[in-house]
Structure formats: structure tokens, C-alpha cells
Design a protein around this motif. Structure first.
Motif, mmCIF file in Angstrom:
data_model
loop_
_atom_site.group_PDB
_atom_site.id
_atom_site.type_symbol
_atom_site.label_atom_id
_atom_site.label_comp_id
_atom_site.label_asym_id
_atom_site.label_seq_id
_atom_site.Cartn_x
_atom_site.Cartn_y
_atom_site.Cartn_z
ATOM 1 N N MET A 1 53.556 -92.869 46.952
ATOM 2 C CA MET A 1 52.182 -92.647 46.495
ATOM 3 C C MET A 1 51.438 -91.776 47.495
ATOM 4 S SD MET A 1 50.388 -96.332 47.348
ATOM 5 C CE MET A 1 50.157 -96.852 49.055
ATOM 6 N N ASN A 2 50.457 -91.054 47.024
ATOM 7 C CA ASN A 2 49.493 -90.330 47.860
ATOM 8 C C ASN A 2 50.166 -89.409 48.872
ATOM 9 O OD1 ASN A 2 47.492 -92.017 46.582
ATOM 10 N ND2 ASN A 2 48.054 -93.629 48.021
ATOM 11 N N THR A 3 49.512 -89.196 49.988
ATOM 12 C CA THR A 3 50.067 -88.450 51.112
ATOM 13 C C THR A 3 49.917 -89.300 52.367
ATOM 14 O OG1 THR A 3 47.921 -87.355 51.397
ATOM 15 C CG2 THR A 3 49.607 -86.165 50.131
ATOM 16 N N LEU A 4 50.504 -88.838 53.463
ATOM 17 C CA LEU A 4 50.554 -89.663 54.670
ATOM 18 C C LEU A 4 49.164 -90.073 55.140
ATOM 19 C CD1 LEU A 4 52.814 -89.233 57.748
ATOM 20 C CD2 LEU A 4 50.374 -89.503 58.066
ATOM 21 N N GLY A 5 48.232 -89.131 55.237
ATOM 22 C CA GLY A 5 46.910 -89.449 55.744
ATOM 23 C C GLY A 5 46.184 -90.460 54.877
ATOM 24 N N VAL A 6 46.299 -90.306 53.551
ATOM 25 C CA VAL A 6 45.675 -91.269 52.639
ATOM 26 C C VAL A 6 46.298 -92.640 52.825
ATOM 27 C CG1 VAL A 6 45.289 -91.855 50.217
ATOM 28 C CG2 VAL A 6 45.085 -89.477 50.969
ATOM 29 N N ASN A 7 47.621 -92.689 52.888
ATOM 30 C CA ASN A 7 48.299 -93.981 53.035
ATOM 31 C C ASN A 7 47.982 -94.650 54.367
ATOM 32 O OD1 ASN A 7 49.481 -93.793 50.508
ATOM 33 N ND2 ASN A 7 51.327 -92.799 51.276
ATOM 34 N N LEU A 8 47.813 -93.848 55.413
ATOM 35 C CA LEU A 8 47.450 -94.423 56.705
ATOM 36 C C LEU A 8 46.093 -95.121 56.611
ATOM 37 C CD1 LEU A 8 47.894 -94.937 59.678
ATOM 38 C CD2 LEU A 8 47.120 -92.609 60.152
ATOM 39 N N HIS A 9 45.133 -94.459 55.973
ATOM 40 C CA HIS A 9 43.826 -95.100 55.803
ATOM 41 C C HIS A 9 43.934 -96.369 54.955
ATOM 42 C CE1 HIS A 9 40.877 -92.626 57.832
ATOM 43 N NE2 HIS A 9 41.440 -91.528 57.360
ATOM 44 N N ASN B 1 62.842 -83.380 51.862
ATOM 45 C CA ASN B 1 63.043 -82.172 51.037
ATOM 46 C C ASN B 1 62.334 -82.209 49.686
ATOM 47 O OD1 ASN B 1 65.150 -81.398 53.014
ATOM 48 N ND2 ASN B 1 66.349 -82.987 52.003
ATOM 49 N N SER B 2 61.089 -82.687 49.672
ATOM 50 C CA SER B 2 60.413 -82.873 48.390
ATOM 51 C C SER B 2 59.337 -81.844 48.098
ATOM 52 C CB SER B 2 59.811 -84.282 48.330
ATOM 53 O OG SER B 2 60.836 -85.241 48.466
ATOM 54 N N GLY B 3 59.230 -80.823 48.948
ATOM 55 C CA GLY B 3 58.332 -79.729 48.660
ATOM 56 C C GLY B 3 57.010 -79.820 49.380
ATOM 57 N N PRO B 4 56.327 -78.682 49.555
ATOM 58 C CA PRO B 4 55.067 -78.658 50.307
ATOM 59 C C PRO B 4 54.031 -79.584 49.678
ATOM 60 C CG PRO B 4 55.399 -76.624 49.057
ATOM 61 C CD PRO B 4 56.687 -77.363 48.999
ATOM 62 N N GLY B 5 53.391 -80.390 50.540
ATOM 63 C CA GLY B 5 52.390 -81.328 50.053
ATOM 64 C C GLY B 5 52.944 -82.440 49.197
#
Length: 431
Positions: free
Chosen positions: A109-117, A254-258
Motif C-alpha cells: 500500500m501507499n509509498t514508504l513515506g506515507v507508510n512510515l507516518h 523492480n516495480s517501477g518508479p514511484g
């Protein structure tokens, strides 16, 4: 016994020919490089630590979802080979295998920064007596910015509540003794420890289990940023006992940019009544569509989801994880140890007057990445980095003076490591 390496192309080709994982390279698109003779050839791609290569099967996978969208419209949520309603579940088992977790403990889910929050909302619960967060000095900005903002959000000051774990080894790496000292001194006021699985600048791999056990003894909650560890090292998140972890998927996965990121929540928190930012997709799946007013979280990591998953972004991850499933993390790690060991040996025996390896020498304290400094300072380092790029050797640069070279076992070869050494030698000899 130390492995017997040789700095010649025949030896490197023989190792590549005997590599049981050699066929996986053909499943990736290697960026071309136009040489001085204007004849394009494959570049030597050592940048999987920053952005992994595209699996060839990704285009077909994404196009298939576009076709379903065109043919089925909204019914694509329920029909087709992989209905979108459950799509995030189709990556769950393979992802759990990569990170050493139970399937219920991981979610994409989401991206790293979102998940960290999102994880800190649940696992950073400061009190007047225990409000500090421990991170490593020189942490990646995503982590530092998130931690500082969370501390301020809770009404505390980073000046008092942000503790930085200082390196105590040559080249900026951190010993377990340093972790022990920091926790012995500050443990009673530390609410949360957030450290990397692999430190992005030095390439040092930290001992997740040892750190978790030590921090828990001091009453601290523990989480890890695995951006540079997931898909790189054979993680054992469940057995480590860590409370949570987060990662991105565009590097070794290897899942692509962003790309869509991921999170781990240990099963002991599966039904815990932790504070969280709730979202519809985290609601209990069996009653989600009853649209009730009360949020009832799905047990496990799925309960931290906010919104329905992005199907077109999940398709590349599904393809990549299937490659990992076929290759297996033990075999990938075995090859990685050999490749990285060969690269280090080449630096030490062929380039000792040019380069210095920053990353720890002990194989258990590193993954695929070697962080390298050029003897003579930053200007020389930048000059070599640019020379390498001009000659089709793609690594990356991290300020103030580090070149990161990462031989990824899915698509890199022994011949690639030798090519790096030869180009670096040519640069030095030509100056």
C-alpha cells in the motif's frame, strides 16, 4: 577458505556460464549504452539499489489490466483473471516469503513515506516521561523529516526528543556496542527506535533481531526502514520480533518508479486496539460494503490500508515477486555474496590505490551494495563517477563523496564487476 577470484574475462565468463540464476537476466530490460564506436550495447547497470530494472513481463501485465478496464469497466473489480477487488492479495504470499513474514503480517500500500507516518501514528505514543525517537545520524531525509514532524505533532521538540545514533566505526558505520550505549543512556525516555535495515549511504546491514531484542528490553517500540534491504537480504521479519517495518518497492523489487510500497506489522499487533488513521479499505473485509459508520479494522497488516489499491501500479510488483518466488531468496543471497565479494576483491587487488570501500567487509553486515570513496577527495570522486557513466557503467552518487555500486544477483554478472574495475583503472591510469 577464501574464494579464488581472478581478474580476467575468461574467468568471469566461466563463472557467469556456471551461474544457476543466469537465465533471470534475460527477463529484464537492460538499458542500452552507445559506445564510442556508436554501436549500442547493454550498459553495465549497478543501480538496482536506487531503481531496479523493468521485468520484460511487466508491459503485458499492465496491458492486461488496461484491457480488462476497457472490456469490463467497473465489472473488472469482480471479473477477469485477477479481479481488482482482491488484487493486493495476489502479491501477499510472495511478498511475505521475500521478507520472512506471515502473509497476514504484510500489506502492499501507499509509498514508504506515507507508510512510515501511518506506522508512527500507531507505534509512536509518547508520554511526558518517554517521548524520544532514536534514529541513526545521517538518516535518509524521508525518515528524519517524518520523525521530526511527528515529534512536533505530539507537542514535543526535536531538540529534546530526537536522539541520533552516532557512528563509531571507520567510514561511518555503526557497531552493536554503539546501539547498546545509546539505549543504556537514553532507553528510559525512548518511545520508538527507527533504524534502517541497510543504511543507504554506507551500505551497512544492521542486525534487526539483535536490535529489536535490545530495544524491547528497554521498553522501546521498534520499527525498521527496509528501503535498501527488501529484496536484497533474506529478511526474517516475523522471527526478528520487530513491531513494524516499511519499505519501497522500486529498488531491488523492480516495480517501477514511484512504485507501491509495503508495510509489516507483527502478528502480536494483529487485533491490538492501537491508534491509527483509519480508511475504508482497512475495514473488515466481510462487512466493508455494508458501509457502516463504525470502523472495524481487518485483522493484521491489511487493517492499516486507507484506500483501494492502485491496480496498474500493483501489476509490476506482482510480476517481479513471481520472479523472486522462482529464484528464491536463499539462492539470490548466495549469488549476491559471491558477486559482491568479487567486486570487493577487485577493488582491493586492482584498485587499492584508487578506491576505498566504505561498506563493512563482513558479508553478514552488507547486502549487494558497496559504497566506495575515491582516494583524493570529492572532486576526484565526481570525476570518476561521470567517467563511469560515460562508459556505460551505471551506479549512483551520494553526497558528499560516495559512489554506490550494487551488483544485483537477478541481472548482474561477474563480467559486469570486472568491467567496472577495468574502466576505473583506465580512468586512473589516464589521468
Amino acid at each position: 577458505m577464501s574464494p579464488r577470484f581472478e581478474a580476467n574475462l575468461d574467468w568471469a565468463h566461466a563463472q557467469d556460464a556456471a551461474d544457476p540464476l543466469r537465465a533471470f537476466r534475460d527477463e529484464f530490460l537492460i538499458p542500452p549504452h552507445e559506445g564510442h564506436d556508436s554501436q549500442p550495447s547493454d550498459s553495465v547497470y549497478f543501480c538496482g539499489n536506487s531503481l531496479g530494472l523493468q521485468p520484460r513481463a511487466v508491459r503485458e501485465a499492465v496491458n492486461a489490466e488496461l484491457d480488462y478496464w476497457g472490456e469490463l469497466g467497473v465489472e473488472g473489480h469482480f471479473k477477469g483473471r485477477l479481479p481488482w477487488m482482491d488484487y493486493h492479495e495476489f502479491v501477499r504470499d510472495d511478498l511475505a516469503a521475500v521478507v520472512g513474514a506471515l502473509p497476514s503480517e504484510v500489506v502492499t500500500m501507499n509509498t514508504l513515506g506515507v507508510n512510515l507516518h501511518l506506522m508512527m501514528v500507531s507505534f509512536y505514543c509518547p508520554t511526558p516521561d518517554r517521548h524520544a525517537i532514536l534514529i541513526e545520524a545521517g538518516a535518509f531525509p524521508t525518515d528524519r523529516y517524518a520523525v521530526e514532524s511527528q515529534i512536533r505533532f505530539h507537542g514535543f521538540s526535536p531538540t529534546l526528543s530526537l536522539i541520533e545514533l552516532q557512528s563509531d566505526e571507520p567510514n561511518g558505520t555503526i557497531s552493536m556496542a554503539a546501539v547498546e550505549r545509546a539505549l543504556a543512556e537514553h532507553g528510559s525516555r525512548i518511545a520508538l527506535v527507527i533504524l534502517p535495515g541497510v543504511q543507504y549511504r554506507t551500505g551497512q546491514a544492521l542486525d534487526l533481531k539483535a536490535i529489536t531484542e535490545l530495544a524491547h528490553k528497554h521498553g522501546c517500540t521498534v520499527g525498521f526502514d527496509l528501503a535498501h534491504a527488501v529484496g536484497n537480504l533474506p529478511l526474517q521479519l516475523h522471527d526478528s520480533g520487530t513491531d513494524f517495518a516499511i519499505w519501497c518497492s522500486y529498488k531491488y523489487l523492480n516495480s517501477g518508479p514511484g512504485a507501491v510500497g509495503g508495510a509489516f506489522v507483527h502478528e502480536r499487533h494483529a487485533r491490538a486496539h492501537l491508534p491509527r488513521f483509519a480508511g475504508w479499505w482497512g475495514h473488515d473485509k466481510s462487512t466493508r460494503f455494508q458501509m457502516g459508520p463504525e470502523f472495524v479494522p481487518t485483522a493484521g497488516a491489511d487493517g492499516w490500508q486507507l484506500s483501494n489499491p492502485p491496480i496498474l501500479a500493483l501489476a509490476p510488483l506482482r510480476v517481479s515477486l513471481q520472479i523472486f518466488q522462482r529464484a528464491g531468496m536463499p539462492a539470490l543471497r548466495e549469488k549476491s555474496l559471491k558477486l559482491t565479494g568479487y567486486l570487493e576483491w577487485l577493488v582491493q587487488t586492482q584498485l587499492a590505490d584508487v578506491l576505498q570501500v566504505v561498506t563493512p567487509a563482513e558479508p553478514e553486515r552488507r547486502g549487494a551494495q558497496l559504497s566506495i570513496r575515491v582516494i583524493g577527495g570529492r572532486a576526484r570522486g565526481r570525476a570518476l563517477f561521470e567517467y563511469l557513466m560515460e562508459h556505460g557503467i551505471i551506479g549512483d552518487w551520494r553526497e558528499p563523496d560516495v559512489i554506490r555500486i550494487s551488483p544485483v544477483p537477478l541481472y548482474n554478472r561477474f563480467a559486469d564487476c570486472l568491467a567496472f574495475a577495468e574502466v576505473a583503472r583506465h580512468w586512473h591510469d589516464g589521468r
